[in-house]
Design an enzyme around this catalytic site. Structure first.
Site, PDB file in Angstrom:
ATOM      1  N   ARG A  81       0.853  -1.197   0.000  1.00  0.00           N
ATOM      2  CA  ARG A  81       0.000   0.000   0.000  1.00  0.00           C
ATOM      3  C   ARG A  81       0.883   1.239   0.000  1.00  0.00           C
ATOM      4  O   ARG A  81       0.612   2.223  -0.673  1.00  0.00           O
ATOM      5  CB  ARG A  81      -0.955   0.009   1.224  1.00  0.00           C
ATOM      6  CG  ARG A  81      -1.655   1.347   1.401  1.00  0.00           C
ATOM      7  CD  ARG A  81      -2.918   1.338   2.247  1.00  0.00           C
ATOM      8  NE  ARG A  81      -2.904   0.439   3.380  1.00  0.00           N
ATOM      9  CZ  ARG A  81      -2.178   0.606   4.484  1.00  0.00           C
ATOM     10  NH1 ARG A  81      -1.383   1.654   4.617  1.00  0.00           N
ATOM     11  NH2 ARG A  81      -2.236  -0.280   5.469  1.00  0.00           N
ATOM     12  N   TYR A 122     -16.984  16.465 -14.715  1.00  0.00           N
ATOM     13  CA  TYR A 122     -17.368  15.052 -14.765  1.00  0.00           C
ATOM     14  C   TYR A 122     -18.425  14.751 -13.690  1.00  0.00           C
ATOM     15  O   TYR A 122     -18.294  15.196 -12.545  1.00  0.00           O
ATOM     16  CB  TYR A 122     -16.118  14.199 -14.555  1.00  0.00           C
ATOM     17  CG  TYR A 122     -16.388  12.721 -14.516  1.00  0.00           C
ATOM     18  CD1 TYR A 122     -16.738  12.029 -15.671  1.00  0.00           C
ATOM     19  CD2 TYR A 122     -16.311  12.006 -13.325  1.00  0.00           C
ATOM     20  CE1 TYR A 122     -17.002  10.675 -15.640  1.00  0.00           C
ATOM     21  CE2 TYR A 122     -16.567  10.644 -13.289  1.00  0.00           C
ATOM     22  CZ  TYR A 122     -16.920   9.990 -14.450  1.00  0.00           C
ATOM     23  OH  TYR A 122     -17.177   8.652 -14.410  1.00  0.00           O
ATOM     24  N   ASP A 174      -8.349  18.335 -14.278  1.00  0.00           N
ATOM     25  CA  ASP A 174      -8.623  16.965 -14.717  1.00  0.00           C
ATOM     26  C   ASP A 174      -8.248  16.908 -16.202  1.00  0.00           C
ATOM     27  O   ASP A 174      -8.940  17.470 -17.047  1.00  0.00           O
ATOM     28  CB  ASP A 174     -10.104  16.648 -14.485  1.00  0.00           C
ATOM     29  CG  ASP A 174     -10.474  15.215 -14.845  1.00  0.00           C
ATOM     30  OD1 ASP A 174      -9.790  14.629 -15.710  1.00  0.00           O
ATOM     31  OD2 ASP A 174     -11.446  14.693 -14.285  1.00  0.00           O
ATOM     32  N   LYS A 190      -9.146   5.920 -19.341  1.00  0.00           N
ATOM     33  CA  LYS A 190      -9.498   6.419 -20.671  1.00  0.00           C
ATOM     34  C   LYS A 190      -8.288   6.339 -21.614  1.00  0.00           C
ATOM     35  O   LYS A 190      -7.806   5.257 -21.866  1.00  0.00           O
ATOM     36  CB  LYS A 190     -10.076   7.837 -20.530  1.00  0.00           C
ATOM     37  CG  LYS A 190     -11.063   7.992 -19.350  1.00  0.00           C
ATOM     38  CD  LYS A 190     -12.331   7.169 -19.521  1.00  0.00           C
ATOM     39  CE  LYS A 190     -13.190   7.091 -18.255  1.00  0.00           C
ATOM     40  NZ  LYS A 190     -13.593   8.340 -17.652  1.00  0.00           N
TER      41      LYS A 190
END
Ligand SMILES: *Cc1c(COP(=O)(O)O)cnc(C)c1O
Length: 388
Positions: free
Chosen positions: A50, A102, A174, A199
């Site tokens: 992690r 978004y 973004d 994407k």
């Protein structure tokens, strides 16, 4: 700064591009949760996955280099990256968001961060005069998308960064729709870049992932702490898939954009089409600003058919182009923002910002453009319910 002069080279060789231990040309998938320690307090650079993993680290160094930032961070999704970045804020802080932000970014602020006393204002980042009046004393950050989904609204990133920095705000961009190959927000003055790497960066519709890049050591230290504390990290295999996808970003984007420009011209000239939103069309909103800050108009197009066309029939008759959420893969996809990607935005707000029920969003793939256009043409023809 990248060690390579040209982005095509940095995409392939940036960050850590091979394995120093074995000479393997590709970064291995270090599928491990933990690491042996040579003695108490004697670690070989990693302690727990992690906190750090060599495959993820290679990806994080790569995206930092590509965006020209200080450090990169990989998360399990774009929303996990955005959530981690928003966790830099405190209770009582306000965030300004682009009106076409978004849907998921809107939702996490509207339905999750509101529980922690963080508020938001939908701001007109495309109109600088209006935008500056929306900055209040409690405003601490602004989130921009340019072009913003789904109306491809362009925001002047450099101008907004300049205004907001005078007010001491954090500028978060973004950059999902453009990728660092087409647009570099940090060079334009932003402090943080976030990506849905699901994407274009991944590029093959086979991985959900998010990335964040920060511009300073101070932000890097704070975001590293949040990433490790909240734990929404990207796994080693998905990190490998992203590194693999990023290697071909330049050739994919070149073809994507070439196809998108042809598709936008086709739609703009089509008698059935009422309106086209594509920043690469000279008559579009923000054409000049986009040209100044990005390499080209990108790949995403939205359009509306005239009222005498039934969009339900249009979606059903498409044979090659698939009806699906998401974008940025090699295959062409369409979606209906009002009921799909932007359904989490209340109808009232959707109407205010111009997301009509007739709006169609197209993610142009890298198939042969003639096949894409032929499919759009036949579906449009069948969708005509009566002659105008
Ligand atoms: C898809 C998307 C997101 C969310 O990313 P996920 O990987 O789906 O969590 C955020 N911003 C934009 C612009 C997107 O298109």
């Amino acid at each position: 700064m990248s060690r390579y002069q040209y982005p095509e080279t940095a995409l392939i060789h940036g960050g850590i591009s091979n394995d120093p231990r074995t000479g393997a040309v590709n970064v291995p998938i270090y599928q491990t949760s933990t690491y042996q320690q040579d003695g108490l307090g004697k670690m070989r650079g990693y302690e727990y996955s992690r906190t750090g993993n060599p495959t993820r680290e290679a990806l994080e160094k790569l995206i930092a280099e590509l965006e020209g930032g200080y450090a990169g961070f990989a998360f399990g999704s774009g929303m996990a990256a955005i959530t981690a970045v928003l966790s830099l804020l405190n209770s009582g802080d306000r965030v300004l968001i682009s009106s076409n932000v978004y849907g998921g970014t809107f939702r996490v602020l509207d339905k999750v961060f509101n529980h922690f006393g963080i508020t938001y204002t939908i701001a007109d980042t495309a109109d600088l005069g209006v935008f500056e009046t929306q900055i209040t004393p409690d405003t601490k950050a602004v989130i921009i998308e340019s072009p913003a989904n789904p109306l491809m609204t362009v925001t002047d990133i450099a101008a907004v960064s300049e205004i907001t920095h005078q007010h001491g705000l954090l500028v978060i961009v973004d950059n999902t729709f453009m990728t660092p190959y087409l647009q570099k927000p940090l060079a334009l003055g932003a402090d943080i870049v976030v990506h849905s790497a699901t994407k274009y960066l991944g590029g093959h519709s086979d991985v959900v992932a998010g990335l964040a890049v920060v511009s300073t050591a101070e932000l890097a230290e704070r975001l590293a702490f949040i990433q490790n504390s909240t734990g929404g990290v990207l796994g080693p295999f998905d990190s490998f898939l992203l590194i693999r996808g990023i290697k071909t970003l330049a050739v994919r984007m070149d073809r994507h954009v070439e196809n998108a420009e042809k598709a936008a011209a086709f739609l703009a000239a089509h008698p059935a089409v009422k309106r086209v939103y594509y920043p690469g069309l000279p008559e579009s909103q923000g054409y000049a600003v986009n040209k100044k800050q990005a390499k080209n108009g990108g790949v995403m197009i939205s359009f509306e058919l005239h009222e005498n066309y039934d969009i339900r029939v249009f979606f059903e008759r498409l044979e090659l182009v698939m009806l699906a959420e998401s974008l940025g893969g090699v295959e062409s996809l369409v979606c209906h923002p009002a009921t799909m990607t932007h359904a989490s935005i209340p109808a009232e707000i959707r109407r205010q910002v111009g997301i009509t029920d007739g709006l169609i969003r197209l993610s142009v793939g890298i198939e042969n453009i003639a096949d894409i256009l032929a499919d759009l043409e036949q579906a449009i023809a069948q969708a005509e319910v009566r002659h105008a």
